[in-house]
Design a protein around this motif. Structure first.
Motif, short mmCIF file in Angstrom:
data_model
loop_
_atom_site.label_atom_id
_atom_site.label_comp_id
_atom_site.label_asym_id
_atom_site.label_seq_id
_atom_site.Cartn_x
_atom_site.Cartn_y
_atom_site.Cartn_z
N ARG A 1 0.84 -1.21 0.00
CA ARG A 1 0.00 0.00 0.00
C ARG A 1 0.87 1.26 0.00
O ARG A 1 0.59 2.24 -0.71
N ILE A 2 1.92 1.24 0.82
CA ILE A 2 2.83 2.39 0.87
C ILE A 2 3.49 2.62 -0.48
O ILE A 2 3.54 3.75 -0.99
N LEU A 3 3.96 1.54 -1.09
CA LEU A 3 4.68 1.65 -2.36
C LEU A 3 3.76 2.16 -3.47
O LEU A 3 4.16 2.97 -4.30
N ALA A 4 2.53 1.70 -3.48
CA ALA A 4 1.58 2.17 -4.49
C ALA A 4 1.31 3.66 -4.32
O ALA A 4 1.22 4.41 -5.31
N ALA A 5 1.21 4.12 -3.07
CA ALA A 5 0.98 5.54 -2.82
C ALA A 5 2.18 6.37 -3.25
O ALA A 5 2.03 7.45 -3.84
N PHE A 6 3.39 5.88 -2.99
CA PHE A 6 4.61 6.60 -3.39
C PHE A 6 4.72 6.66 -4.92
O PHE A 6 5.13 7.67 -5.47
N PHE B 1 -2.39 9.66 6.81
CA PHE B 1 -1.79 8.63 5.94
C PHE B 1 -1.65 7.29 6.68
O PHE B 1 -1.93 6.23 6.11
N LYS B 2 -1.23 7.36 7.94
CA LYS B 2 -1.07 6.11 8.70
C LYS B 2 -2.39 5.36 8.78
O LYS B 2 -2.44 4.13 8.54
N GLU B 3 -3.45 6.08 9.08
CA GLU B 3 -4.75 5.45 9.22
C GLU B 3 -5.21 4.82 7.90
O GLU B 3 -5.76 3.71 7.86
N LYS B 4 -4.91 5.52 6.80
CA LYS B 4 -5.31 5.02 5.48
C LYS B 4 -4.55 3.74 5.14
O LYS B 4 -5.13 2.78 4.61
N ILE B 5 -3.26 3.71 5.44
CA ILE B 5 -2.43 2.56 5.08
C ILE B 5 -2.75 1.34 5.94
O ILE B 5 -2.77 0.20 5.45
N LEU B 6 -3.01 1.56 7.23
CA LEU B 6 -3.24 0.43 8.13
C LEU B 6 -4.69 0.00 8.19
O LEU B 6 -5.00 -1.06 8.76
N ASP B 7 -5.59 0.79 7.62
CA ASP B 7 -7.02 0.51 7.68
C ASP B 7 -7.34 -0.91 7.21
O ASP B 7 -6.97 -1.31 6.10
N GLY B 8 -8.02 -1.65 8.08
CA GLY B 8 -8.43 -3.00 7.72
C GLY B 8 -7.35 -4.05 7.89
O GLY B 8 -7.63 -5.25 7.76
#
Length: 962
Positions: free
Chosen positions: A530-535, A548-555
């Protein structure tokens, strides 16, 4: 001869060329740059199919200023490597790149803020990073044009930038490999720290300058012994509040000394007893102003006795200390303790030195956290709270002096002084740095990696050492030794920096967990993806966007259970990762992600070569390069380091304006780049003179090739010996040039070509053949042979020299082969037939040339005495002792070789008055005037002049006129 003799000037084949005698490089070089841009030369070279790839991977310069002479040297060498390999038949690619993250750029933006009275910490991080990005982008554009002006060819339209979104994604991905393989850890240990820049520094970011430090000799009282002390010596008084132990050397001889007398200006006290290393006792007492006879040595002190002692901190019980230092200080053995300097005892502060830290680990000493990021003591530290060690302007703060004062008040100071020594400074702010204990992120280079890439070792260190020894070729070889010793001794790699402009350490830590806990770091491939796709989509800036943390860790994980790390990666990790996003990922990269060559200055053994090696050994299992080439530093003409303050800098732009880029490139080619080089006005004048001589050689060829066609071409076997000898030399040079370029030896290549052009060609072949080229009939074998050889010379010299003199050889080529799509840089070096080699003929011509030198030297004596004006007025008698040489001279037209109208060759003994050249024994020359009249067309003096159809001509010229 009558006055009405016809003028035969129009019948002579004088050189014809538009190639100018004066180069005019500063004005004309931009025209060729525009020509190359127009025809898309770099892309056209890529269209040549069936070639073996050759890739020089560009070590990225920093995008924050105009080019200096070191940049010019570096990029020119790289360009010569790439161009020479392209012209030797490779598909030689060059993708230029830039290092865009890091402190230098961040520092520039902060300076702009300070000038405006703004505080960086009040600005949104993403907005601040965007300013850094824009700053870097502006300098990339400026430097790109400056590099192109040097004649450097490459994929300038699509360079690599470490701040490109894909690059930032890959850098994060490479970091995650260390996260996932377990080699990443958070440790609290001393690192080089810049109080001015408030960040940790790598060894490669530190330079050493002279610095004057306070020195102190400090008493540590032995607990239970009122008058007995152990004395340490240190150049960092500010570390005394952090002391946790004193170390001794197990192999050092120690003694117990008593002070029996002391002057008033001494801090020593009569009756006190001091333990010191015997080899250093005299220097310690001298520092304490104790003269001979004021101290008595009582006895030896054994290591076992020292181990049994416990010391008190010098600030124990001091008023206002609130018990801060009321702890015992152990005496511990340390292999790092020597009796070369100091006292034989070493003050040990585990938070502020690597040796100290290692002792602390071994013996379980506590760490201290007394020093803040700005280099000041924590505010609640008794007595010294808030005092700075290094001020924000880089100058010494009050901490050292205050510690010394308090030691004096407490009775702990035995002596003090100052010493000028080499001290670490930040290479960016130029301010002194300190060792400071902080929590940082490290890669363990001795951890066993179970990653399936263990053919070169199972740790990063072992893989690096194997690569250095077995997989990489070093030019010069000293580079291998330097990097090997660095890798062998280096500690774990500190990756983290406490800054804002860079690729963040893309990881999360569990709240409440300790760094030693197995679940301290979140290791989840789904989170990573998820992080790599966002970068990839939006760059590393998204890491700093709220939520951003909440978005990446969500679920996947509870965001409240984890903290996000906001340290950024060391920029050396960025540049060390370039093999992944340039060599591996780009279409113009390499199949295996490994470069044929890395080429940088010697400072990169601790920089880019080093970080690339460590990074790739963790992610590729080996070094990312097959060859490492290093160049030295550039000094002024006196051998001094260049400095703006001294005023001895040489700016590439100014050289180009005065001389042109080709002169700068020629300076590079003439220098031994593997060591430090010198440059200055006089050196450049000499370079320009060499250039003019070479340019004249090329101009002669062009002028005498006017109108040449394949119909004139002569087969080698039908040529005169002189031409065959020149072709032999070409065949020899072809091997030497290719070997030299293959070994990156540009100095060797140029020296061989320059010597050939000036001695073999200008002084012999051109000198001798000028007459035939100008005066022979157009269809004469001799003239056609000479022009055939000139054509063969032309194609080889232009391509052999094109990697060095990129503009001039283009000028030469286009002067002969004009056209919109024409360029010498689209050519390969011609294959040279091996059957041109004729060692037997070459050996014969060694003797002929020696005899020629003796003959010409004899004529020069007559010319200097004004007996003759030109050598054609002579017909000397040459006496030759060696029968084989005499036969060789008779087998050729020796008068033609000597540029005389006639010659007599004899084996008879020479008269005493004959001219002899000491270096040519057995050859003696007797001067004689040439008999006959002067041919008005060729100027030779011959008996038959005036007896032919065309008045005033010799037989050769008469026939040529028809």
């Amino acid at each position: 001869m009558c006055a009405a003799t016809p003028d035969y000037k129009d019948s002579v084949f004088l050189p014809e060329t538009e190639f100018p005698m004066r180069a005019g490089l500063p004005m004309r070089e931009p025209e060729w740059l525009a020509h190359w841009e127009k025809i898309g030369i770099y892309d056209r070279l890529r269209e040549k199919t069936g070639r073996k790839p050759f890739t020089l991977h560009d070590g990225p310069p920093y995008a924050n200023g105009h080019l200096h002479i070191g940049h010019a040297l570096n990029k020119t060498i790289k360009d010569m490597i790439v161009r020479s390999h392209q012209m030797m038949g490779f598909d030689a690619r060059y993708v230029p790149g830039w290092d865009c993250h890091g402190l230098p750029i961040e520092w520039k933006i902060e300076e702009q803020y300070r000038e405006k009275g703004l505080d960086k910490d009040d600005v949104d991080t993403v907005a601040f990073r965007q300013e850094c990005r824009n700053f870097a982008a502006g300098w990339v554009d400026i430097q790109r044009e400056e590099f192109k002006r040097l004649g450097v060819a490459g994929n300038w339209a699509d360079p690599y930038l470490t701040m490109d979104f894909h690059a930032e994604r890959v850098i994060a991905e490479e970091f995650m490999k260390f996260l996932m393989n377990g080699s990443l850890y958070q440790g609290s240990k001393p690192v080089m720290w810049s109080p001015v820049e408030k960040t940790a520094l790598a060894e490669a970011e530190v330079e050493y300058h002279d610095h004057t430090s306070h020195t102190i000799w400090v008493r540590f009282k032995v607990v239970g012994e009122d008058s007995l002390t152990v004395v340490i010596w240190t150049t960092t008084p500010w570390t005394i509040p952090q002391n946790r132990a004193v170390c001794f050397g197990p192999g050092i001889a120690y003694g117990l000394y008593e002070v029996t007398d002391a002057p008033e200006n001494s801090q020593a006290k009569v009756g006190e007893k001091i333990i010191l290393g015997d080899a250093l006792a005299a220097s310690v007492f001298a520092a304490a102003k104790l003269e001979e006879g004021m101290v008595t040595r009582l006895r030896d002190v054994s290591p076992d006795e020292l181990k049994g002692m416990t010391l008190a901190h010098p600030f124990r019980g001091v008023e206002g200390a609130e018990g801060e230092w009321d702890y015992n200080v152990p005496i511990l053995p340390g292999d790092h303790v020597t009796d070369d300097a100091g006292t034989g005892f070493v003050h040990t502060a585990p938070s502020h030195g690597d040796d100290d830290y290692q002792v602390g680990l071994k013996f379980g000493l506590p760490m201290t956290y007394n020093v803040e990021p700005d280099g000041s003591y924590r505010k609640d530290l008794p007595i010294f709270g808030g005092q700075s060690i290094i001020n924000s302007d880089g100058k010494d703060g009050p901490a050292n002096v205050e510690v010394i004062k308090q030691l004096a008040y407490a009775g702990g100071l035995l002596a003090k002084g100052k010493v000028k020594h080499s001290y670490p400074h930040s290479w960016r702010s130029k301010a002194p740095v300190i060792y400071r204990n902080t929590p940082q992120w490290f890669v363990a280079i001795d951890k066993t990696l179970d990653d399936g890439m263990g053919q070169n070792g199972d740790t990063i260190r072992s893989r690096a050492l194997t690569s250095i020894d077995k997989l990489v070729k070093w030019t010069p070889q000293t580079g291998r030794n330097r990097l090997y010793s660095m890798i062998e001794a280096r500690p774990d790699w500190v990756l983290s920096r406490q800054r804002a402009w860079g690729v963040p350490l893309t990881c999360f830590i569990k709240r409440g967990a300790k760094p030693t806990d197995t679940d301290f770091l979140l290791r989840d491939d789904a989170v990573n993806q998820r992080i790599l796709a966002a970068f990839e989509a939006d760059g590393a800036d998204v890491w700093y966007v709220q939520g951003f943390k909440e978005k990446i860790l969500d679920g996947l994980h509870d965001p409240e259970a984890y903290d996000q790390i906001f340290d950024v990666l060391d920029v050396w990790f960025d540049s060390g990762s370039t093999h992944a996003f340039v060599l591996r990922d780009r279409a113009d990269g390499t199949e295996d992600g490994i470069a044929d060559v890395y080429m940088e200055g010697t400072d990169q053994h601790r920089g880019w070569f080093h970080s690339s090696l460590l990074q790739a050994c963790g992610t590729l299992g080996r070094a990312p390069y097959r060859n490492v080439v290093t160049h030295g530093f550039t000094l002024d003409e006196k051998g001094m380091k260049m400095s703006k303050s001294v005023g001895n800098t040489v700016v590439p732009e100014e050289i180009i304006k005065q001389y042109g880029a080709d002169i700068l490139r020629l300076w590079v080619a003439q220098a031994d780049y593997t060591v430090d080089q010198r440059i200055g006005k006089e050196i450049l004048k000499g370079t320009a003179d060499s250039y003019r001589r070479l340019r004249n050689t090329m101009r002669f060829m062009l002028g005498n090739l006017a109108g040449f066609t394949d119909a004139e071409r002569v087969d080698v076997k039908d040529m005169p010996e002189l031409e065959q000898w020149v072709l032999h030399r070409l065949a020899e040079l072809d091997v030497e040039v290719r070997k030299g370029y293959g070994a990156f030896d540009f100095q060797g290549v140029f020296q061989k070509l320059f010597t050939f052009a000036t001695t073999d060609l200008s002084a012999v072949f051109f000198d001798v053949r000028k007459d035939a080229l100008y005066c022979d009939a157009a269809d004469s074998l001799r003239r056609r042979s000479a022009r055939t050889v000139l054509d063969l010379l032309f194609h080889r010299l232009t391509t052999w020299l094109a990697p060095i003199l990129v503009f001039t050889m283009e000028d030469v080529w286009l002067s002969r082969f004009p056209g919109e799509g024409s360029s010498v840089h689209l050519q390969d070096m011609p294959e040279t037939p091996s059957d041109w080699l004729n060692p037997e003929l070459a050996a014969k011509w060694v003797g002929l040339r020696a005899a020629r030198r003796a003959t010409i030297a004899a004529l020069e004596v007559q010319r200097s005495a004004k007996v003759i004006g030109a050598s054609l007025e002579a017909a000397p008698v040459v006496h030759v002792e060696d029968a084989d040489l005499l036969a060789a001279m008779k087998s050729v037209n020796f008068a033609e070789l000597s540029i005389t109208s006639g010659v007599s060759l004899t084996g008879d003994p020479a008269p005493a008055e004959a001219f002899r050249l000491p270096e040519v024994p057995g050859v003696a020359v007797v001067f004689e005037m040439a008999p006959g009249e002067k041919c008005v067309r060729c100027w030779q003096i011959l008996p038959d002049v005036g007896t032919h159809k065309h008045p005033g001509t010799c037989a050769r010229c008469n026939a040529a006129l028809g």
